[in-house]
Design a protein around this motif. Structure first.
Motif, PDB file in Angstrom:
ATOM      1  N   SER A  76       0.311   9.168  -2.574  1.00 32.16           N
ATOM      2  CA  SER A  76      -0.318   8.738  -3.829  1.00 32.16           C
ATOM      3  C   SER A  76      -1.832   8.843  -3.715  1.00 32.16           C
ATOM      4  O   SER A  76      -2.373   9.156  -2.657  1.00 32.16           O
ATOM      5  N   CYS A  77      -2.515   8.554  -4.806  1.00 27.88           N
ATOM      6  CA  CYS A  77      -3.964   8.738  -4.852  1.00 27.88           C
ATOM      7  C   CYS A  77      -4.588   7.563  -5.595  1.00 27.88           C
ATOM      8  O   CYS A  77      -4.445   7.442  -6.812  1.00 27.88           O
ATOM      9  N   LEU A  78      -5.261   6.688  -4.864  1.00 32.57           N
ATOM     10  CA  LEU A  78      -5.871   5.507  -5.463  1.00 32.57           C
ATOM     11  C   LEU A  78      -7.003   5.910  -6.404  1.00 32.57           C
ATOM     12  O   LEU A  78      -7.849   6.736  -6.060  1.00 32.57           O
ATOM     13  N   ARG A  79      -7.016   5.306  -7.592  1.00 35.09           N
ATOM     14  CA  ARG A  79      -8.039   5.606  -8.599  1.00 35.09           C
ATOM     15  C   ARG A  79      -9.082   4.509  -8.741  1.00 35.09           C
ATOM     16  O   ARG A  79     -10.259   4.791  -8.951  1.00 35.09           O
ATOM     17  N   HIS A  80      -8.645   3.242  -8.665  1.00 39.66           N
ATOM     18  CA  HIS A  80      -9.548   2.110  -8.868  1.00 39.66           C
ATOM     19  C   HIS A  80      -9.521   1.212  -7.635  1.00 39.66           C
ATOM     20  O   HIS A  80      -8.445   0.832  -7.167  1.00 39.66           O
ATOM     21  N   LEU A  81     -10.706   0.824  -7.160  1.00 37.62           N
ATOM     22  CA  LEU A  81     -10.801  -0.084  -6.022  1.00 37.62           C
ATOM     23  C   LEU A  81     -11.885  -1.118  -6.307  1.00 37.62           C
ATOM     24  O   LEU A  81     -13.013  -0.768  -6.661  1.00 37.62           O
ATOM     25  N   SER A  82     -11.527  -2.398  -6.146  1.00 35.79           N
ATOM     26  CA  SER A  82     -12.472  -3.488  -6.360  1.00 35.79           C
ATOM     27  C   SER A  82     -12.496  -4.371  -5.128  1.00 35.79           C
ATOM     28  O   SER A  82     -11.452  -4.813  -4.652  1.00 35.79           O
ATOM     29  N   VAL A  83     -13.695  -4.610  -4.595  1.00 34.65           N
ATOM     30  CA  VAL A  83     -13.897  -5.518  -3.466  1.00 34.65           C
ATOM     31  C   VAL A  83     -14.984  -6.490  -3.894  1.00 34.65           C
ATOM     32  O   VAL A  83     -16.156  -6.115  -4.014  1.00 34.65           O
ATOM     33  N   LYS A  84     -14.596  -7.723  -4.117  1.00 39.42           N
ATOM     34  CA  LYS A  84     -15.522  -8.661  -4.755  1.00 39.42           C
ATOM     35  C   LYS A  84     -15.472 -10.017  -4.070  1.00 39.42           C
ATOM     36  O   LYS A  84     -14.409 -10.599  -3.899  1.00 39.42           O
ATOM     37  N   GLU A  89     -16.179  13.467  -6.053  1.00 38.00           N
ATOM     38  CA  GLU A  89     -16.285  14.424  -7.154  1.00 38.00           C
ATOM     39  C   GLU A  89     -15.825  13.865  -8.497  1.00 38.00           C
ATOM     40  O   GLU A  89     -16.283  14.320  -9.540  1.00 38.00           O
ATOM     41  N   GLY A  90     -14.941  12.872  -8.476  1.00 37.33           N
ATOM     42  CA  GLY A  90     -14.405  12.393  -9.746  1.00 37.33           C
ATOM     43  C   GLY A  90     -14.810  10.985 -10.124  1.00 37.33           C
ATOM     44  O   GLY A  90     -14.288  10.438 -11.097  1.00 37.33           O
ATOM     45  N   LEU A  91     -15.742  10.356  -9.385  1.00 38.61           N
ATOM     46  CA  LEU A  91     -16.108   8.969  -9.662  1.00 38.61           C
ATOM     47  C   LEU A  91     -16.743   8.852 -11.058  1.00 38.61           C
ATOM     48  O   LEU A  91     -17.734   9.509 -11.359  1.00 38.61           O
ATOM     49  N   GLU A  92     -16.166   7.993 -11.891  1.00 40.87           N
ATOM     50  CA  GLU A  92     -16.629   7.848 -13.274  1.00 40.87           C
ATOM     51  C   GLU A  92     -17.261   6.495 -13.558  1.00 40.87           C
ATOM     52  O   GLU A  92     -18.106   6.389 -14.447  1.00 40.87           O
ATOM     53  N   THR A  93     -16.861   5.450 -12.811  1.00 39.42           N
ATOM     54  CA  THR A  93     -17.366   4.097 -13.061  1.00 39.42           C
ATOM     55  C   THR A  93     -17.797   3.461 -11.748  1.00 39.42           C
ATOM     56  O   THR A  93     -17.035   3.459 -10.774  1.00 39.42           O
ATOM     57  N   ALA A 124       0.814  -1.216   0.000  1.00 45.17           N
ATOM     58  CA  ALA A 124       0.000   0.000   0.000  1.00 45.17           C
ATOM     59  C   ALA A 124       0.848   1.268   0.000  1.00 45.17           C
ATOM     60  O   ALA A 124       0.361   2.340  -0.371  1.00 45.17           O
ATOM     61  N   HIS A 125       2.136   1.155   0.405  1.00 47.15           N
ATOM     62  CA  HIS A 125       3.021   2.322   0.435  1.00 47.15           C
ATOM     63  C   HIS A 125       3.666   2.613  -0.921  1.00 47.15           C
ATOM     64  O   HIS A 125       4.504   3.519  -1.011  1.00 47.15           O
ATOM     65  N   SER A 126       3.287   1.881  -1.954  1.00 45.88           N
ATOM     66  CA  SER A 126       3.869   2.128  -3.279  1.00 45.88           C
ATOM     67  C   SER A 126       3.447   3.503  -3.777  1.00 45.88           C
ATOM     68  O   SER A 126       2.249   3.812  -3.817  1.00 45.88           O
ATOM     69  N   PRO A 127       4.387   4.360  -4.169  1.00 46.62           N
ATOM     70  CA  PRO A 127       4.060   5.769  -4.458  1.00 46.62           C
ATOM     71  C   PRO A 127       3.206   5.984  -5.701  1.00 46.62           C
ATOM     72  O   PRO A 127       2.503   6.993  -5.786  1.00 46.62           O
ATOM     73  N   ASP A 128       3.247   5.065  -6.684  1.00 41.49           N
ATOM     74  CA  ASP A 128       2.493   5.257  -7.925  1.00 41.49           C
ATOM     75  C   ASP A 128       1.248   4.382  -8.005  1.00 41.49           C
ATOM     76  O   ASP A 128       0.636   4.260  -9.070  1.00 41.49           O
ATOM     77  N   LEU A 129       0.861   3.770  -6.902  1.00 43.30           N
ATOM     78  CA  LEU A 129      -0.254   2.834  -6.894  1.00 43.30           C
ATOM     79  C   LEU A 129      -1.558   3.537  -7.286  1.00 43.30           C
ATOM     80  O   LEU A 129      -1.894   4.584  -6.746  1.00 43.30           O
ATOM     81  N   PHE A 130      -2.296   2.937  -8.245  1.00 39.71           N
ATOM     82  CA  PHE A 130      -3.578   3.540  -8.619  1.00 39.71           C
ATOM     83  C   PHE A 130      -4.728   2.544  -8.615  1.00 39.71           C
ATOM     84  O   PHE A 130      -5.896   2.952  -8.646  1.00 39.71           O
ATOM     85  N   ALA A 131      -4.471   1.211  -8.563  1.00 41.67           N
ATOM     86  CA  ALA A 131      -5.560   0.233  -8.614  1.00 41.67           C
ATOM     87  C   ALA A 131      -5.290  -0.897  -7.639  1.00 41.67           C
ATOM     88  O   ALA A 131      -4.190  -1.445  -7.591  1.00 41.67           O
ATOM     89  N   LEU A 190     -10.872   8.444  -6.063  1.00 40.51           N
ATOM     90  CA  LEU A 190     -11.395   7.266  -6.744  1.00 40.51           C
ATOM     91  C   LEU A 190     -12.112   7.643  -8.043  1.00 40.51           C
ATOM     92  O   LEU A 190     -12.940   8.556  -8.068  1.00 40.51           O
ATOM     93  N   ARG A 191     -11.775   6.901  -9.094  1.00 38.54           N
ATOM     94  CA  ARG A 191     -12.446   7.058 -10.392  1.00 38.54           C
ATOM     95  C   ARG A 191     -13.315   5.851 -10.728  1.00 38.54           C
ATOM     96  O   ARG A 191     -14.288   5.974 -11.461  1.00 38.54           O
TER      97      ARG A 191
END
Length: 606
Positions: free
Chosen positions: A235-243, A285-289, A197-204, A261-262
């Motif tokens: 960093s700023c997470l963009r995609h999150l999936s909990v399934k 504000e930025g959620l797209e999907t 989780a500490h990875s600086p470029d993590l987005f998904a 989150l997008r």
């Protein structure tokens, strides 16, 4: 003997060109594209396409030194088998394979009849760590596959934990996405998860249960660790999936702090969790999907209705988000929605969406009566959604036992339940799949479609029955009072919608008189061929066995004159994947002997 001349192309001596070549073979773009679409990282990393790319890169890396580095960079970009490959960087790492007599005795009952042991001989030196870090820097997507036992035994566990505890040096410094199973609260897994989780470029990030079954309550803490790591790494997470593949998720997911989150995928969720999440997600504000499946099992719904959600004391619902959501609505930036559940739950979700840019909706719904479908579809044809929607998929499953008992009709008119869709003036792609109920479509309905959807590119409207009900005497899809459009009406639709590339609807029988009328129409001096239409499917499943067509040679010729780009069923799966071309194997051997199928085959003839 004179040594052979160097015959390789001069361009291959340029490292930049070689890197660019192997970058085209990297599985990374395919994997990231699938992630953005909502596909699972693990399944994508093991898809046939990615497997072929990996095999090509492996052979290239072993071919010569000039290829080794660039090919390895691309090969390591997607690491889908956990931490295991990193240990091959150590010269003392050995893999020992032994036959397991017990497993051999019982065949495949216990899996592979071999036991694999990994050992690390000698000391780990500085050059070993250099190779480790070189490999780790290459990794962009990672599947935290912890099912290999040896990864969590010494000396391998100690090495991983030592690296994971060093917060100044991420395990994968260039990591973009990872998939992990829940930590179960185990300290070792928590340390490794926190390090990722500490990875600086993590987005998904995607989470799955540790074993086939429900999530444990520790999922709340895993989400909190992810947030903590994101904040620490800046960093700023963009995609999150909990399934979950089994039971509905009835655990609080504190997502309102993930401001960037997008895309969010959660499924299946309990009704209580859905109501908890909607104000939070709607305020982003930025959620797209948004991809969500709502629990529709009556037993599960009843059981969870009286059970308090895990983590609610620690993360209570936000009253401010609730008030804003009630007053202003939410999801203002939403562009894509996929929702699976009962008609009432999905209808409620649709009415809360206040987006003016929503272009893609997929709905998978179960309902009992035709009025339920009307209530579900009504929000689509009114309000803000109707002005922006471009693509719509509807899978409508009617409870068949109610139909069989006579509580509702087995057939229903298109205009009566799907009429609100005619208000979608910007619609380009429509697919409707009606399970267990026949949609009755008239020529007038098709004419209304041509007027209402001038930008239409793809149209599929089919009716079918689940296999368990296919032979039930109540399933009567060929009753005289069920309407099907004439082939002339569908031809007129394709000519008026000049962008239409594919149509799939069951059409009525065609008479010789209608064929003559079509030929006369094609002979007209003002006819301009429609060159976009490629796929023209006129029947599906059993309807092939019930159709009558006149001279199919004449019919094929006149249709090719009107639509010169027509092509029949394809043989390769790539045709469907790349162009949505119907595939030959969709039809049984018996159906392929009918005149309707032979007509489509003639479209392949020049």
């Amino acid at each position: 003997m004179t040594p052979p001349a160097n015959t390789h192309h001069p361009a291959l001596s340029n490292p930049d060109i070689v890197h660019s070549i192997f970058a085209q073979l990297s599985p990374l773009p395919v994997t990231l594209a699938a992630l953005r679409h909502g596909d699972e990282l693990l399944g994508t990393a093991r898809s046939p396409e990615v497997i072929l790319l990996r095999a090509t890169l492996k052979h290239a890396a072993l071919a010569c030194r000039a290829f080794a580095g660039p090919a390895s960079d691309a090969l390591w970009s997607v690491l889908h088998v956990g931490f295991a490959p990193l240990f091959y960087a150590f010269k003392g790492f050995k893999v020992i394979v032994e036959e397991d007599p017990l497993a051999s005795q019982y065949g495949d009952l216990f899996g592979s009849p071999y036991t694999v042991h990994q050992v690390l001989e000698g000391e780990v030196h500085a050059d070993d760590w250099e190779r480790w870090e070189l490999c780790a820097r290459r990794v962009r997507c990672f599947v935290f596959a912890d099912y290999l036992r040896w990864q969590f035994e010494d000396p391998f566990l100690s090495i991983l934990l030592t690296r994971a505890r060093d917060v100044t040096r991420p395990i994968f410094p260039n990591l973009l996405a990872f998939s992990a199973r829940e930590s179960q609260g185990l300290s070792q897994r928590c340390i490794l998860l926190r390090a990722l989780a500490h990875s600086p470029d993590l987005f998904a990030v995607s989470f799955r249960p540790h074993l086939p079954g429900p999530f444990l309550g520790t999922l709340v803490d895993d989400i909190a660790m992810l947030l903590e790591g994101q904040e620490a790494a800046g960093s700023c997470l963009r995609h999150l999936s909990v399934k979950s593949s089994y039971q509905a998720i009835h655990i609080v997911l504190p997502l309102r702090w993930f401001r960037g989150l997008r895309m969010v995928e959660v499924s299946p969720v309990s009704v209580a969790l859905l109501q908890y999440l909607l104000p939070q997600l709607g305020a982003l504000e930025g959620l797209e999907t948004l991809l969500v499946a709502i629990d529709n099992d009556p037993l599960s719904v009843g059981r969870l209705a009286t059970k308090r959600m895990t983590g609610l004391d620690k993360y209570p619902p936000s009253d401010d988000a609730k008030d804003t959501f009630k007053l202003q609505g939410g999801f203002r930036t939403l562009r894509r929605l996929s929702a699976d559940g009962t008609h009432s739950d999905i209808e409620g979700l649709l009415r809360r969406i206040n987006s003016t840019v929503l272009q893609d909706i997929a709905i998978y719904s179960v309902q009992a009566t035709g009025s339920d479908i009307v209530a579900l579809v009504q929000p689509l044809g009114s309000g803000r959604i109707s002005t922006s929607l471009r693509k719509l998929y509807l899978s409508l499953t009617t409870e068949f036992l109610l139909l069989a008992s006579g509580a509702d009709t087995i057939h229903i008119a298109f205009a009566d339940i799907l009429g609100p869709l005619l208000h979608l003036r910007s619609l380009e792609d429509l697919e409707v799949m009606s399970w267990n109920r026949v949609l009755s479509i008239s020529d007038e309905d098709v004419q209304d479609m041509a007027i209402s959807w001038p930008c239409l590119r793809r149209l599929t409207i089919t009716s079918d029955s689940k296999d368990i009900y296919r032979t039930h005497e109540a399933w009567t899809p060929y009753a005289p009072h069920i309407s099907r459009p004439s082939l002339l009406a569908v031809v007129d639709l394709a000519e008026r919608c000049r962008a239409l590339a594919s149509t799939n609807m069951d059409v009525a029988n065609m008479s010789e008189t209608e064929l003559e009328a079509l030929e006369a129409h094609a002979d007209g001096s003002e006819i301009v061929p429609q060159t976009r239409l490629m796929h023209f499917v006129i029947a599906k499943d059993e309807h092939f066995m019930h159709m009558f067509l006149p001279d199919i040679d004449r019919l094929a010729r006149v249709l090719r004159r009107l639509f010169p780009s027509l092509e029949g069923p394809g043989e390769s799966s790539d045709d469907w994947r790349t162009r949505k071309r119907p595939m030959k194997h969709w039809w049984t051997e018996e159906q392929r002997q009918t005149v309707a199928y032979r007509l489509m085959e003639k479209f392949n003839e020049c």
